[in-house]
Motif scaffolding. Structure first.
Motif, mmCIF file in Angstrom:
data_model
loop_
_atom_site.group_PDB
_atom_site.id
_atom_site.type_symbol
_atom_site.label_atom_id
_atom_site.label_comp_id
_atom_site.label_asym_id
_atom_site.label_seq_id
_atom_site.Cartn_x
_atom_site.Cartn_y
_atom_site.Cartn_z
ATOM 1 N N CYS A 1 -6.727 6.566 1.713
ATOM 2 C CA CYS A 1 -6.743 5.197 0.511
ATOM 3 C C CYS A 1 -6.961 6.206 -0.929
ATOM 4 O O CYS A 1 -7.825 7.049 -1.045
ATOM 5 C CB CYS A 1 -7.649 4.456 0.579
ATOM 6 N N CYS B 1 -3.615 -3.227 -3.326
ATOM 7 C CA CYS B 1 -3.687 -4.318 -2.485
ATOM 8 C C CYS B 1 -4.558 -5.348 -2.951
ATOM 9 O O CYS B 1 -4.189 -6.567 -3.026
ATOM 10 C CB CYS B 1 -4.602 -3.695 -1.075
ATOM 11 N N CYS C 1 -6.005 3.089 -5.359
ATOM 12 C CA CYS C 1 -4.870 2.690 -6.360
ATOM 13 C C CYS C 1 -4.881 1.077 -6.930
ATOM 14 O O CYS C 1 -4.658 0.617 -7.912
ATOM 15 C CB CYS C 1 -3.436 2.612 -6.000
ATOM 16 N N CYS D 1 0.884 -1.169 0.024
ATOM 17 C CA CYS D 1 0.012 -0.199 -0.062
ATOM 18 C C CYS D 1 0.828 1.289 0.029
ATOM 19 O O CYS D 1 1.716 1.487 0.896
ATOM 20 C CB CYS D 1 -0.887 0.070 1.347
HETATM 21 S S1 SF4 Z 1 -6.112 0.962 -2.878
HETATM 22 FE FE1 SF4 Z 1 -5.339 -0.401 -1.435
HETATM 23 S S2 SF4 Z 1 -3.046 -0.232 -1.758
HETATM 24 FE FE2 SF4 Z 1 -4.076 1.402 -2.601
HETATM 25 S S3 SF4 Z 1 -4.109 3.279 -1.303
HETATM 26 FE FE3 SF4 Z 1 -5.900 2.142 -0.899
HETATM 27 S S4 SF4 Z 1 -5.614 0.676 0.618
HETATM 28 FE FE4 SF4 Z 1 -3.460 1.207 -0.278
#
Ligand code: SF4
Ligand SMILES: Cc1cc2nc3c(=O)[nH]c(=O)nc-3n(C[C@H](O)[C@H](O)[C@H](O)COP(=O)(O)O)c2cc1C
Ligand SMILES: Cc1cc2nc3c(=O)[nH]c(=O)nc-3n(C[C@H](O)[C@H](O)[C@H](O)COP(=O)(O)O)c2cc1C
Ligand SMILES: Cc1cc2nc3c(=O)[nH]c(=O)nc-3n(C[C@H](O)[C@H](O)[C@H](O)COP(=O)(O)O)c2cc1C
Ligand SMILES: Cc1cc2nc3c(=O)[nH]c(=O)nc-3n(C[C@H](O)[C@H](O)[C@H](O)CO)c2cc1C
Ligand code: SF4
Ligand code: SF4
Ligand code: SF4
Ligand code: FES
Lengths: 236, 442, 338, 190, 194, 291
Positions: free
Chosen positions: B407, B413, B410, B378
């Motif tokens: 968050c 994760c 993206c 992340c």
């Molecule tokens: S989508 Fe997932 S990896 Fe990306 S910022 Fe949010 S929690 Fe973090």
């Protein structure tokens, strides 16, 4: 839901009444049971003495005296006499080296200094491990009791029928000749499997009793040494 | 060691199969559908009526507030109707439908190809112009560009960062813009610098576009204050906060805007649009869209008018392959799956990605094995596994204190999770719910 | 187009990583250690390993299918890993019945009672192991002598482990330097020439395995390094304070399954913390408790207990040791000064 | 050094909950959340230390003086019950925030055998007053350690899907068992 | 309330151990064997019934503020009686149960019943309630004791079923107590619901 | 003798001391707390479901004690009985509340409402709703992913696998409203249960124009207004192309049911209608099936 108001007099009164009733009942029952309680604990002692020394006809508990032992403990000695002749002494001994706390035992020592028998009075060792002290150090009692012997089950669980194997018994041993420490520490006695600590504690208590007895032996053994030979046969 | 951002990040295969295809002008469609909400902020308002005759570039809907943008007609013709149609979200949204008749442009627009380097407008005039011309962020967020050019009182910008990262796999529109419109881009950068009153600009480009780095480096050799910063390939480097971290090593604090650390980020497409708006008076009515995918026969980069249906772009790229399983508006990491191919291209559409069936499906969800991989990838330093559970079980105050609002969606994760957990699905939901709570609180 | 379009939220691509890939990765990493245990303990190691794996997989299947009424997921390999690690933690002359009990406890109590993979608080293999250790101390602490017992199983010649030699020796009053004479050289210890559990002895193979895990990015360095580091540091402190009563760091690292524990058991995803900071704290906790138990406790070796104890603290660690957030500390100078 | 041993023993080796089986009801009952666990620990520590001191004096000054040690149980519990109620009444008035934090647990404490158990153990182990205070404090900390760790685990378990049949008390007991099993590693340390 | 229901609820529906999780310390602490479990259960039953009786009789005379102290004194008296009587006549069991005998006084079950039932109900119901709850408690303790004794040392009520060395020592110790009770509770709950 | 005496004196002394101290303390540190809160809380069912609109039974109890007028407060789980008890404790008027029950206002079964695409995200209506309008052409209808079922604590709902729609088990439903809150599409409504559990409602929430709605789903309400015309009691209103039956006005005459061209109006627990070609086959006391 109290039906009464909580005023000072009523509260105090209620509590006092209840405690008075409770107190008188308890006091009464205490008086009733005090005798039996004392008797019960005396009986336990009596039984232990009977177990560890040969037949006697005196009242060892009355003749009990204390002797000092290593480590500042004082041990209770119960002389057993038959027809006025010393047949042995029962010594209540304790070791502080147990796994869970003190190990308290009663050891019977014959006038010739050999160990006649023992009883475990109190211990806090792990049930199932330390508890084996009760029987482990007696002759031929170290094998498993109970319905066993199923060869397949023994194989499956890795039970070895010759558990113990070597010399585990202290009964009849003369601490002058036998080194009463566990074989791991260079002694002659095999420890309870997986309970070396308890075994050490047990033997420590035995040795303490014996040493204390030995130091004071002259005090009373002289009178009875003649009877030694006669007694030895009956010891077992 | 090339620069990159400091936390997390992943390396999806980049698969930029259309990178070598130059920008083609897409033929005009017969009818365009222009949504009124193509940007973050208030939807634009229209006063058109059915049957009105309009010209290309004419304002057809007026900005609905400060954070909003004008919408201009991408074509000339007659208003067929004002309606609500299902857009990429599957919900009905207000649109203007225009029947195309010829291609008659508004007279004020300079359609010549000549490069106009001299910037005559003042800072304020530039910002005003950018606003009038309906320029919004073309890197995906479609945030009205003039808002970003007007830092709030008390905040001062000291560096302009141009986002040429294009970290999404497959997409190549920014790449092509950098290669083919380099000169205009540089002028655009200078316009933005003037508007922001800064004397430093950095163009961040990932190392997988060596030709673009090369090209722009040559072009900026003699330019004062414009640097090209090659970056290590790592997703999501294009994310604004990540890019700022990568390029100038400043981390935008939680819940704050880039201006907090003195930076403003614009996408290369936006920059080009700013150039055209300021120097050529041309509103944002067309953009470069990549059409690509493993089964697409002619992966291409099209210059398409806003409002063109997706189906027409796919047609132009060789048609929909037989085993199509999923069509995505945008890239594979952040793009939106389309439920319907008649939806139009908007200002924020950077690409159309067609995935075959074998890549279209998700694998069955399993228990979280607490491998911690989502945590370590992340880029915001969050705990996606936990946020997902908190969102799912509606433990919203815990989610909030675990910084769910940070968050950036993206998808790193979900991409990484060996147990195929739909982490981002739930985190997005949780963000929505927590956002509501926060808004109610204020 | 004949099929319906699939619609799902982003992202639309996946790394291709999967649970089985990780689990089988661990199994691959354990192969060198398995070979070493076959080399040293021969037939016993083979029987113990096969029985443990088979029993674990079988119990998992039966429980999932008949008790939880779910589709069994034994193919994900996690039960096999548990079985293998359980076997590695038992003496190679352990009778089959006990292995099966251990497997039943590991899978039934340690894992499936919590709902299966990913839900358990404690490391299942260690739950199984410690359960056996407490229940059957005799069988669980008779250690076959390496090489010599290659062709023996239940009747293997047994000897002491270096740790128990030291522990027993110290408690019967010997000094450390005398005892070290009875213990193989450090090189021999590292190569695995000592008594001990089937899989824990050959340090060199475990190091190979962990390198593979690190290379495949199945685990990160934090836990192994912090465990080993803290064992070394605490052992060194004691050793310096009294070299005649406390063994040195190298001795502690090479004996009694510290390597197996640090590399393969403490790193178990499910029962270890999530954040890097948390992992470091967890590792240090394991190292400290290991040394404490070894030196002051009644067990000669303490890794299993230390890991289980720290497992219990993982929820608290996860709760209060959060990963470093982006923007938590603004590294650069404030831009606006005014 | 003996104090050190008493402390280590009471917290880890002979943990009051995990190896002495005292105070299990609150251990199981108020361990669903870490925060309540902390509150309970505070309340127990407070009451346990005070109760131990008071019962110590009762034992020495009354029961042993008059040779009526058979009244130990009844007099100790009477004192503890009254004490708990007193603490509750006073706290409610004097420090409402503390009452909010601890108050809800106070009624539970009367029936927490750990309090009475520790008071009786203090007497049977023949501790002096300082030792008694140290022992009761350390026992309370041991209680807290077990309780808070356990609460942490239970909060974590709330986030995963425990099989239907094991939900609630069963899984809590199994976890407590495994926790006790892990703590056996400390055996023999003192 | 139907008296049979009142009596039988303690066994299954509201079993103090499996359902209400009361009196956990003795439940876990003394059940290393079936005899101990039974002994403890019966001792508790005695205290429970007697204190229920007394509480039901005097409930109307007790002011609210001293309700709990009064009940506790009543209970503690009976506990002390049990203590003395056991010490006098069954010293072996007395020693095995140890500290847990005085602790009957704080067994939440006893006080809980006095508070929640006897102080609100008639004498008859209170007796039946106490008996039902007490026997339910005894049943649970005996079951747990049997399980632990069998698994831990291969015996039940002291009779050998198989050799002690097959026994799993852990069941005699603290962890085994928790674990065995955990699964027993799960099992009972399942049966109860079925 | 002396033992008994000392015993009595000790205990009585301790008891008296305790009483005096407690009394003094309670005088000195008196704090008033309304004892009725506890009483009321005891009367409540302790389900802590939040159906009353308060964060748990205790909070509701406090509110009940505080409120002057409790007639508009209601515990859906306990129902009228409990409220009567509470009203009794507090000596306040209780509101009269007709029992409610949840109804699902969507009949877009797989058969009636063709799927145009395939959803593959997380199995959650809320997640799907955040993404898009759904697998069918109707962006108002049920996703069939079961958030409502998940939310129900009373085992009163299940997903019918055939139809893909949730079904309410009328007997279990306590009208706590958890499912209503859970549904992102506001499909579930708490309606008065009605005499003999009979009720009539429009099983559709689609606000699209008739043609659009009809294209997406065979049984959509198309807002044609026929029902409103035929209703003798003016119970039906049409708004946004959707008919809604006001329960309070509806007298269950059933006139509207047959006139609906798309069979969007559902009647529940009525005896079988006079022979009608339609497909209803409802055994009297089965849970309200989706049709
Ligand atoms: S989508 Fe997932 S990896 Fe990306 S910022 Fe949010 S929690 Fe973090
Ligand atoms: C919980 C627990 C209880 C134990 N109980 C005892 C015991 O009661 N007596 C004993 O000698 N050893 C006991 N041990 C084992 C000792 O700690 C030690 O390992 C053993 O005595 C020495 O091993 P050995 O006898 O196999 O050489 C116990 C260990 C643990 C962990
Ligand atoms: C609600 C909101 C308010 C914003 N306000 C400003 C602003 O005042 N100034 C500014 O420069 N950018 C502003 N932004 C733009 C963001 O900094 C950012 O550029 C935009 O969200 C797109 O970034 P992304 O694509 O990385 O998400 C705002 C964005 C949002 C969502
Ligand atoms: C995960 C993520 C990845 C992004 N990737 C890119 C990218 O590759 N290129 C880009 O220009 N913008 C990207 N963006 C958008 C930027 O954050 C930011 O909105 C944009 O650069 C601002 O410029 P604009 O307002 O001109 O669009 C990304 C945003 C996120 C959240
Ligand atoms: C790196 C790694 C280490 C593992 N270590 C263990 C282990 O020590 N014990 C075990 O039972 N399972 C282990 N597993 C397997 C799996 O995580 C374990 O079965 C889960 O704890 C069951 O929920 C490991 C898996 C991985 C990927
Ligand atoms: S990556 Fe997936 S399995 Fe791993 S911790 Fe995150 S959610 Fe769990
Ligand atoms: S069906 Fe809805 S209203 Fe009825 S009980 Fe369930 S959640 Fe509550
Ligand atoms: S009724 Fe609502 S919550 Fe229930 S399945 Fe349908 S969309 Fe989901
Ligand atoms: S019996 Fe309830 S706390 Fe001990």
């Amino acid at each position: 839901m109290g039906k009464k108001e909580s005023t000072l007099p009523s509260m105090a009164l209620t509590l006092i009444v209840i405690t008075v009733i409770a107190g008188s009942t308890l006091g009464y029952i205490y008086k009733l049971t005090a005798g039996p309680i004392a008797a019960a604990s005396e009986q336990k002692q009596q039984e232990a003495i009977q177990l560890v020394v040969p037949v006697f006809d005196n009242n060892p508990a009355q003749e009990m005296y204390k002797i000092a032992a290593d480590g500042g403990d004082s041990l209770k000695v119960f002389p057993a006499k038959k027809e006025g002749i010393n047949v042995g002494v029962a010594i209540e001994s304790v070791s502080h080296k147990g796994f869970g706390g003190d190990v308290k035992i009663m050891v019977g020592i014959l006038p010739d200094g050999t160990i006649n028998n023992y009883a475990v009075l109190e211990h806090k060792e792990t049930p199932g491990l330390g508890t084996k002290m009760d029987t482990w150090f007696k002759p031929s009692d170290n094998a498993d009791a109970g319905p066993s012997g199923n060869a397949f089950a023994n194989w499956l669980f890795g039970i070895k029928s010759d558990a113990g194997g070597g010399n585990t018994s202290i009964v009849g041993a003369d601490p002058l000749k036998t080194n009463l420490t566990v074989s791991k520490d260079g002694g002659d006695i095999d420890a309870i499997t997986a309970a070396t600590i308890s075994s050490r504690a047990f033997l420590d208590a035995v040795q303490k009793a014996w040493a204390a007895y030995n130091e004071n032996a002259d005090a009373y053994s002289s009178a009875t040494t003649k009877n030694n030979d006669a007694q030895e046969g009956g010891a077992q | 060691m090339l620069k990159t951002f400091s936390l997390g990040g992943i390396h999806p295969a980049d698969r930029k199969i259309s990178a070598g295809k130059s920008i083609e002008v897409l033929p005009l469609p017969k009818r365009v559908v222009v949504p009124l909400a193509q940007h973050i902020g208030a939807p634009a308002k229209t006063e058109l009526k059915k049957g009105d005759q309009i010209k290309t570039g004419q304002v057809i809907a007026k900005s609905g507030g400060f954070v909003s943008a004008n919408i201009h007609s991408p074509v000339s013709g007659k208003v067929f109707k004002l309606d609500e149609v299902v857009d990429a979200s599957g919900y009905r949204k207000p649109v203007i439908i225009i029947d195309v008749e010829g291609d008659e442009w508004d007279e004020s627009i300079d359609r010549s190809e000549t490069l106009k380097t001299e910037i005559s407008l003042s800072s304020e005039e530039i910002i005003k112009k950018v606003g009038e011309m309906g320029i919004v962020g073309m890197g995906g967020a479609t945030f009205p560009a003039h808002v970003k050019l007007s830092p709030p009182p008390g905040k001062k910008c000291d560096v302009l960062i141009i986002n040429g990262v294009e970290c999404e796999p497959f997409l190549t529109s920014d790449h092509r813009v950098m290669l083919e419109k380099g000169d205009e881009l540089i002028v655009g950068v200078k316009i933005l610098m003037k508007a922001l009153k800064v004397d430093r600009a950095v163009i961040g480009i990932e190392n997988n576009k060596p030709d673009a780095i090369q090209h722009l480096t040559t072009l900026t050799e003699n330019e004062q204050g414009i640097e090209i910063q090659p970056l290590k390939v790592q997703y999501p480097q294009g994310g604004e906060k990540q890019l700022i971290d990568a390029v100038i090593g400043r981390q935008v604090p939680s819940g704050k805007l880039p201006i907090e650390v003195g930076a403003v980020v614009h996408n290369v497409g936006t920059t080009l649009a700013v150039y055209e708006a300021v120097q050529k008076n041309k509103p944002l009515i067309e953009r470069v869209v990549t059409v690509t995918g493993p089964g697409v026969s002619k992966p291409s980069n099209f210059l398409a008018r806003i409002g063109t249906p997706v189906s027409q772009l796919i047609e132009a790229a060789g048609g929909l392959p037989d085993n199509t399983g999923k069509v995505i508006g945008g890239g594979p990491m952040m793009g939106k799956a389309l439920s319907n191919l008649e939806v139009p291209i908007t200002k924020g559409s950077s690409g159309i990605l067609v995935l075959p069936h074998e890549e279209a499906h998700r694998k069955p969800v399993e228990n979280c094995i607490r491998c911690g991989k989502c945590v370590s990838v992340c880029p915001m330093g969050l705990e996606p596994y936990l946020l997902m559970i908190e969102a799912e079980k509606e433990l919203l105050d815990r989610a909030e204190s675990d910084n769910i609002m940070d968050c950036i969606e993206c998808g790193s994760c979900s991409f990484t999770c060996p147990a195929n957990r739909p982490l981002l699905d739930y985190i997005r939901l949780g963000k929505g719910n927590v956002g509501k709570i926060i808004r109610n609180r204020n | 187009m004949n099929q319906k379009l699939v619609v799902s939220p982003s992202p639309h691509v996946h790394s291709g990583d999967s649970v089985p890939k990780n689990m089988y990765g661990v199994i691959i990493a354990l192969i060198p250690a398995l070979l070493a245990s076959l080399w040293y303990f021969g037939i016993g190691a083979l029987i113990v390993t096969l029985t443990a794996i088979a029993a674990c997989v079988l119990f998992e299947w039966v429980i999932q299918k008949y008790l939880m009424k779910a589709t069994p997921s034994i193919s994900d390999g996690s039960a096999a890993v548990t079985g293998l690690l359980l076997a590695f933690n038992m003496p190679s002359n352990l009778p089959i019945g006990l292995i099966i009990i251990g497997a039943a406890v590991a899978i039934g109590i340690g894992k499936m009672s919590f709902g299966g993979l990913g839900n358990n608080t404690f490391n299942p293999a260690l739950v199984g192991r410690v359960f056996l250790l407490i229940s059957f101390p005799v069988q669980m602490t008779s250690w076959p002598v390496p090489v010599a017992s290659r062709f023996q199983y239940l009747d293997a010649t047994t000897g002491a482990t270096p740790l128990s030699v030291v522990k027993e020796g110290l408690s019967s009053g010997a000094s450390l330097s005398e005892l070290m004479g009875e213990i193989p050289s450090y090189l021999n210890l590292f190569m695995g020439n000592m008594g001990g559990s089937a899989g824990e002895i050959a340090g060199i193979t475990l190091v190979l395995g962990v390198l593979y895990l690190l290379w495949r990015k199945i685990i990160t360095w934090h836990i192994p390094v912090s465990v080993l580091g803290s064992v070394a540091v605490f052992a060194a402190i004691l050793n310096i304070s009294d070299p005649e009563s406390y063994a040195g760091p190298l001795f502690h690292l090479l004996t009694g399954g510290v390597l197996l524990g640090a590399f393969f058991m403490a790193t178990d995803y499910v029962s270890s913390p999530m954040s890097k900071k948390g992992m470091l704290l967890y590792g240090v906790g394991i190292g400290l408790i290991t040394v404490l138990i070894r030196v002051y406790g009644s067990y000669p070796e303490g890794v299993s207990f230390a890991i289980l104890i720290m497992n219990a603290f993982v929820p608290l660690i996860d709760r209060y040791m959060k990963p470093k957030r982006f923007g938590e500390k603004v590294k650069t100078t404030k831009v606006q000064k005014q | 050094m003996t104090y050190f041993i008493i402390i280590i023993s009471a917290i880890f080796v002979n943990n009051i909950v995990l190896s002495q089986f005292l105070g299990i009801c609150p251990f199981l009952g108020v361990s669903k959340k870490i925060s309540t666990g902390i509150g309970m620990t505070g309340a127990v520590t407070f009451v346990m230390v005070i109760a131990t001191i008071v019962t110590y004096f009762i034992q020495k000054l009354i029961l042993e003086q008059f040779n009526i040690t058979f009244l130990q149980t009844i007099s100790f519990i009477l004192v503890i019950a009254a004490l708990v109620q007193l603490v509750e009444i006073v706290l409610k008035k004097v420090s409402p925030p503390l009452y909010q934090a601890l108050g809800v647990f106070l009624p539970l404490i009367t029936t927490n055998c750990a309090i009475l158990g520790v008071a009786i153990m203090t007497v049977s182990r023949d501790y002096n007053l300082v030792e008694a205070v140290v022992f009761s404090g350390a026992s309370a900390l041991g209680f807290g350690l077990a309780l808070i760790t356990f609460a942490g685990i239970r909060e974590q378990l709330d986030l995963v899907n425990i099989p239907k049949g094991m939900q609630g008390a069963p899984i809590a007991l199994v976890v407590a068992g495994l926790l006790a099993m892990a703590f056996m590693g400390f055996a023999g340390m003192v | 309330m139907n008296q049979w229901k009142n009596f039988s609820k303690g066994f299954f529906k509201d079993n103090p151990v499996f359902v209400m999780l009361l009196g956990m310390c003795p439940t876990l602490g003394v059940t290393s064997s079936a005899v101990n479990g039974l002994g403890m259960g019966l001792a508790t039953t005695f205290v429970l019934v007697m204190s229920n009786i007394v509480v039901a009789l005097v409930k109307d005379f007790i002011p609210d503020k001293v309700r709990i102290p009064s009940f506790i004194v009543i209970i503690a008296s009976f506990v002390t009686v049990v203590e003395m009587v056991m010490q006098a006549y069954i010293p072996a069991l007395f020693e095995a149960l140890g500290l847990f005998i005085p602790l009957i006084v704080v067994n939440c079950l006893v006080l809980g019943r006095a508070e929640a039932f006897a102080s609100k109900n008639s004498l008859g119901s209170s007796i039946i309630d106490g008996l039902g709850m007490g026997l339910g408690f005894s049943m649970a303790l005996t079951m747990l004791g049997s399980i632990r004794e069998i698994l831990g040392s291969g015996k039940i009520f002291g009779f050998s079923l198989f050799a002690e060395s097959y026994g799993m020592l852990i069941f005699v110790l603290a962890p085994g107590a928790f674990i065995a009770l955990g699964y027993l509770t799960a099992f009972i709950n399942k049966v109860r619901k079925a | 003798m002396s033992i008994v005496l000392i015993t009595i004196l000790t205990l009585a002394g301790l008891g008296a001391l305790a009483a005096v101290i407690l009394y003094l303390a309670s005088q000195k540190f008196k704090v008033f707390e309304d004892p009725r809160i506890n009483q009321v809380e005891e009367a409540l069912p302790a389900a802590n479901c939040g159906g009353c609109g308060f964060p748990g039974c205790r909070a509701f109890a406090e509110a009940l004690v505080k409120a002057d007028d409790i007639s508009d407060l209601n515990c859906p789980v306990g129902g009228a009985d409990v409220m009567a008890t509470v009203a009794n404790i507090l000596g306040k008027e209780m509101g009269k509340s007709d029992p409610l029950v949840a109804v699902v206002r969507c009949n877009g079964t797989c058969e009636h409402r063709p799927r145009l695409n395939e959803y593959e995200g997380a199995t959650s209506c809320a997640v799907a709703a955040a993404l898009y309008g759904g697998e069918t052409g109707c962006s108002y209808g049920c996703y069939g992913l079961g958030d409502c079922v998940e939310a129900c604590d009373f085992n009163a709902m299940y997903m019918d696998e055939k139809t893909g729609l949730p079904v309410i088990i009328e007997d279990n439903c306590v009208a706590c409203g958890a499912c209503v809150d859970a549904c992102p599409k506001e499909i579930i409504e708490l309606r008065k249960k009605g005499p003999k559990s009979r009720r009539i409602f429009v099983s559709c929430v689609n606000q699209d124009k008739g043609a659009v709605a009809k294209k997406a789903c065979d049984v959509a309400c198309i807002g044609c207004g026929k029902c409103a015309k035929v209703c003798p009691f003016d119970a039906i209103t049409i708004e946004n192309n959707l008919a809604y039956i006001d329960y309070d006005k509806c007298r269950l005459c059933r006139k509207c049911v047959p006139v609906c061209p798309t069979n969007a109006i559902h009647e529940i627990n009525f005896p079988p209608p006079k022979p009608k070609p339609a497909k209803e086959q409802e055994p009297a006391n089965t849970p309200e099936s989706s049709n």
